[in-house]
Design a protein around this motif. Structure first.
Motif, short mmCIF file in Angstrom:
data_model
loop_
_atom_site.label_atom_id
_atom_site.label_comp_id
_atom_site.label_asym_id
_atom_site.label_seq_id
_atom_site.Cartn_x
_atom_site.Cartn_y
_atom_site.Cartn_z
N HIS A 64 11.77 26.02 -8.71
CA HIS A 64 13.22 25.94 -8.94
C HIS A 64 13.86 24.90 -8.03
CE1 HIS A 64 17.24 28.35 -9.36
NE2 HIS A 64 17.29 27.15 -9.92
N LEU A 65 13.47 24.93 -6.76
CA LEU A 65 14.09 24.02 -5.80
C LEU A 65 13.72 22.57 -6.10
CD1 LEU A 65 15.91 24.01 -3.35
CD2 LEU A 65 13.90 24.25 -1.90
N SER A 66 12.47 22.32 -6.48
CA SER A 66 12.09 20.94 -6.81
C SER A 66 12.86 20.45 -8.02
CB SER A 66 10.57 20.85 -7.06
OG SER A 66 10.20 21.61 -8.17
N ARG A 67 13.13 21.34 -8.97
CA ARG A 67 13.92 20.92 -10.14
C ARG A 67 15.36 20.65 -9.73
NH1 ARG A 67 13.46 25.18 -13.44
NH2 ARG A 67 15.59 25.93 -13.16
N LEU A 68 15.94 21.50 -8.86
CA LEU A 68 17.31 21.28 -8.40
C LEU A 68 17.46 19.92 -7.72
CD1 LEU A 68 18.25 24.77 -6.89
CD2 LEU A 68 19.31 23.68 -8.87
N ILE A 69 16.55 19.62 -6.80
CA ILE A 69 16.63 18.35 -6.08
C ILE A 69 16.37 17.20 -7.04
CG2 ILE A 69 15.56 16.96 -4.25
CD1 ILE A 69 15.09 19.55 -2.72
N GLY A 70 15.40 17.37 -7.95
CA GLY A 70 15.13 16.32 -8.93
C GLY A 70 16.34 16.04 -9.80
N GLU A 71 17.02 17.10 -10.26
CA GLU A 71 18.21 16.91 -11.10
C GLU A 71 19.31 16.19 -10.33
OE1 GLU A 71 17.52 21.01 -13.71
OE2 GLU A 71 18.92 20.96 -12.01
N ALA A 72 19.54 16.63 -9.08
CA ALA A 72 20.59 15.99 -8.28
C ALA A 72 20.27 14.51 -8.05
CB ALA A 72 20.74 16.72 -6.94
N SER A 73 19.03 14.21 -7.66
CA SER A 73 18.63 12.83 -7.42
C SER A 73 18.72 12.00 -8.69
CB SER A 73 17.20 12.81 -6.87
OG SER A 73 16.78 11.50 -6.60
N TYR A 74 18.31 12.59 -9.82
CA TYR A 74 18.34 11.89 -11.11
C TYR A 74 19.77 11.50 -11.48
CZ TYR A 74 17.60 11.19 -16.15
OH TYR A 74 17.56 10.67 -17.42
N ALA A 82 22.15 13.61 0.73
CA ALA A 82 20.92 14.08 1.39
C ALA A 82 19.83 14.40 0.38
CB ALA A 82 21.23 15.31 2.24
N LEU A 83 20.20 14.62 -0.88
CA LEU A 83 19.22 14.91 -1.92
C LEU A 83 18.79 13.66 -2.68
CD1 LEU A 83 20.70 18.20 -3.44
CD2 LEU A 83 19.11 17.93 -1.54
N ARG A 84 19.37 12.52 -2.34
CA ARG A 84 19.00 11.27 -3.01
C ARG A 84 17.73 10.72 -2.35
NH1 ARG A 84 22.46 7.18 -5.62
NH2 ARG A 84 24.28 8.14 -4.67
N ARG A 85 16.66 11.45 -2.52
CA ARG A 85 15.39 11.02 -1.93
C ARG A 85 14.26 11.51 -2.82
NH1 ARG A 85 16.69 12.35 2.99
NH2 ARG A 85 16.99 12.52 3.72
N PRO A 86 13.20 10.72 -2.93
CA PRO A 86 12.06 11.15 -3.77
C PRO A 86 11.28 12.27 -3.12
CG PRO A 86 11.56 9.09 -2.64
CD PRO A 86 12.99 9.39 -2.33
N LEU A 87 10.75 13.17 -3.93
CA LEU A 87 9.90 14.25 -3.46
C LEU A 87 8.45 13.80 -3.54
CD1 LEU A 87 11.61 17.26 -5.27
CD2 LEU A 87 11.91 16.54 -2.89
N ARG A 88 7.73 14.01 -2.46
CA ARG A 88 6.34 13.58 -2.42
C ARG A 88 5.47 14.52 -3.23
NH1 ARG A 88 3.38 10.86 2.49
NH2 ARG A 88 1.29 10.69 1.64
#
Length: 685
Positions: free
Chosen positions: A339-349, A409-415
């Motif tokens: 869930h959290l990876s999707r939240l950060i991905g959506e925000a960054s996207y 702060a969420l505008r960053r790629p997830l490794r």
């Protein structure tokens, strides 16, 4: 991880990520769950779990001592210090295509997170390239994440496994390789109970694998799934095999051998007996073995036995004696990390694009618009708590356009983690059979993923430093002994693939000469290609067919050639044509290949022994019933008639159609024809 835990973690990430660094005491003061914990010890334990979750998520959380005060610990999320996947927009596009190879809802774990992490990179995919790139098909299994973790961490796993004869047994295994062969996942490793290497089909694992201690057995320096699968063939008798082949049939084999499309005989210089037997049985309508004579007699006996089994009255009472097998219930509900990876991905996207249509965000993340709105509502109540509630994330969606602000702060790629990278490599491998002119892009993306996996495995606790050498991720399939798939004969297939990709890109029609699986000769059709698909090792084009008046799938290796736009069309069943345009006479002798095209209407019941269980998996059986020490029964709904008949014969007696009668009769006719063509003294060809 509950929804409250997701909110807390997002607040921790926003609070740490919005500043250059923050000390532990400040963080404990501003995060409500830490501040309101029952004790300092409870807060400390909660924070330690959260730190591990943030690192698992793929964010580079760094802790360091204050140089002026050794007792003070500072935290920050590292910036542009490497770690994120560095790919070009074109490579990113094929990776995004690779992430479509599995069903997120069924895959769970590592596979579920891959798409969100790719979309967090903030790279714009090329829509034309994405449309031309094939869509792969990969088993979506929730058991993969713990298996992949066991490989990289050198751990043992325990699970319940459905054996080849249908029994359920407990297994303790030290995984060496978890990889894909022809679209299906396999586990190759050391079976601790038997103290020997064993190969397992991941789809037959019926409980969630549990990590259980460190691995003890020495892992081979070089091993692969293909090596394990081909081990029985390498032990089989080897000889030169001569095959009589109907013109314009077995095109994939002709391509491997660089043989003319109408050559009546093919020669395999060094072939394994078991492989030739499977080849002839699977293509029994069009292939007969001339030599060696002992192999030919063996095939005659197999065909005759299959025919006799299907001539006799079927034992339908067995349907009542069998017990219905329960579907394995392996939990696949999303975790907090998913869930959290999707939240950060959506925000960054959204942040990288300014504003995006709500439906587009849902489409890209493969969830419903309602789920996206729920995610945005979570974002809306989170933010940097170190400066007050006025610094919460701003999220809007009422107008049908999604906007996110105050969330830099969420505008960053997830490794990508090692298991996630492995899943993506497997998805990328499914594109290979139909990559066409995009093959170079697929290969460059694979190299970068492999390098990234090496970095991740080297950093993981107990992981191998060189996963490529240890076989920790899927390797390209080894060339089959029956010929080189990349040999000169592949030029025809490449030309077909290029034409199909061009037609998909231009949204235009193609006229193809096609070799149908259950009728002699060829037929000419005009199709409107929609999409390239790969399922296992086979490639298809999904297209609207003018002759059929509906959407159909055409196997790429059965497309003989691309014709001029004004070529005359021929209907299936009209006798077809050879590649030179001359009519192809249908056979009238009893040994002639027969079989209807299309699907069997209604259900088909099969009785399967150990050597035929793969049919239930390949045709995605709707129901399995277990027989006491006698194999299983499988119910298929509307299977493709020709493919089913071929599969039953390929099983060499380990499969019997119980109903309907017309399918049994078809197998009888095909099998007696095969027996007559292989009878001693019978002329072949």
């Amino acid at each position: 991880m509950a929804a409250r835990g997701v909110e807390r973690l997002l607040n921790v990430i926003m609070t740490i990520g919005s500043r250059s660094r923050i000390d532990r005491a400040q963080l404990f003061d501003v995060i409500p769950d830490y501040a309101n914990a029952e004790s300092v010890d409870a807060a400390e334990k909660m924070f330690e779990r959260d730190k591990a979750a943030i690192l698992d998520l793929g964010l580079p959380l760094v802790s360091e001592r204050d140089p002026w005060d050794e007792s003070r610990v500072l935290y920050r999320i590292a910036g542009g210090e490497g770690g994120a996947l560095d790919v070009t927009p074109e490579e990113y596009t094929v990776l995004l295509a690779a992430s479509r190879a599995w069903d997120d809802a069924a895959a769970g774990g590592a596979a579920r997170r891959v798409r969100a992490k790719l979309l967090s990179l903030g790279i714009e995919a090329d829509p034309d390239l994405l449309r031309r790139t094939p869509r792969g098909a990969l088993e979506s299994l929730p058991v993969l994440t713990p298996l992949l973790e066991a490989v990289t961490q050198r751990r043992r796993v325990t699970f319940s496994y459905r054996t080849a004869d249908g029994r359920l047994a407990e297994r303790t295994v030290e995984p060496w390789v978890v990889a894909v062969h022809e679209g299906r996942w396999y586990l190759w490793g050391h079976d601790a109970d038997r103290d020997a290497p064993r190969l397992f089909r991941a789809s037959r694992i019926e409980t969630y694998p549990r990590l259980k201690g460190r691995a003890q057995a020495e892992r081979p320096a070089h091993t692969s799934i293909e090596e394990a699968l081909h081990r029985s063939d390498s032990a089989s008798e080897q000889a030169e095999a001569r095959l009589a082949v109907e013109p314009f049939k077995a095109l994939a084999l002709r391509d491997r051998l660089d043989a003319p499309l109408d050559a009546p005989e093919l020669v395999l210089p060094e072939a394994a007996r078991t492989q030739v037997r499977r080849l002839v049985l699977a293509e029994s309508r069009w292939i007969a073995l001339r030599a060696p004579e002992p192999w030919r007699r063996e095939l005659a006996g197999i065909f005759a036995q299959i025919a006799r089994d299907h001539e006799a009255a079927p034992d339908l009472d067995v349907l009542e004696r069998a017990s219905v097998r329960r579907e394995p219930r392996i939990r696949v509900s999303p975790s907090g990390t998913d869930h959290l990876s999707r939240l950060i991905g959506e925000a960054s996207y959204v942040l990288s694009r300014g504003e995006v249509e709500l439906e587009q965000v849902a489409r890209e993340f493969a969830v419903s618009t309602e789920q996206i709105i729920e995610d945005l509502q979570v974002l809306f109540v989170c933010g940097d708590l170190g400066t007050g509630w006025e610094d919460l994330i701003e999220a809007e969606w009422d107008s049908g356009l999604v906007r996110v602000r105050n969330a830099d702060a969420l505008r960053r790629p997830l490794r990508l983690s090692a298991p996630e990278t492995t899943a993506l490599l497997a998805g990328l491998a499914t594109l290979d059979p139909a990559a066409g002119r995009e093959a170079a892009l697929v290969e460059s993306a694979r190299r970068k993923l492999s390098a990234h996996l090496g970095e991740e495995s080297g950093q993981a606790d107990g992981a191998v430093a060189d996963p490529a050498a240890a076989g920790a991720f899927p390797q390209p399939d080894a060339p089959a002994p029956l010929g080189d798939p990349a040999g000169p004969g592949s030029a025809r297939r490449t030309a077909v693939l290029d034409a199909v990709q061009d037609a998909i890109g231009a949204q235009s029609a193609l006229v193809i000469r096609y070799s149908p699986p259950a009728a002699p000769g060829t037929t000419v059709r005009r199709i409107h290609p929609l999409e390239l698909l790969t399922i296992g090792a086979r490639s298809y084009v999904r297209a609207d067919c003018e002759l059929a008046g509906e959407e159909r799938r055409f196997r790429i290796d059965r497309i003989v050639e691309i014709l001029d736009a004004d070529a005359s069309l021929t209907r299936p069943g009209s006798g077809g044509t050879h590649a030179d345009g001359a009519p192809s006479a249908a056979r009238t002798d009893p040994a002639a290949p027969v079989g209807g095209a299309g699907r069997v209407e209604g259900d088909v019941w099969l009785r399967l022994g150990a050597g035929g269980l793969w049919i239930a998996e390949a045709f995605e059986a709707q129901e399995i019933r277990d027989l006491e020490g006698e194999g299983v029964l499988a119910r298929l709904t509307r299977p493709v008639r020709a493919a089913l008949a071929d599969a039953v014969i390929e099983a060499a007696g380990a499969a019997e159609v119980l109903s309907p009668r017309e399918v049994r009769d078809e197998i009888v006719t095909i099998s007696w024809g095969g027996a007559e063509r292989h009878a001693e003294g019978q002329s072949v060809g």
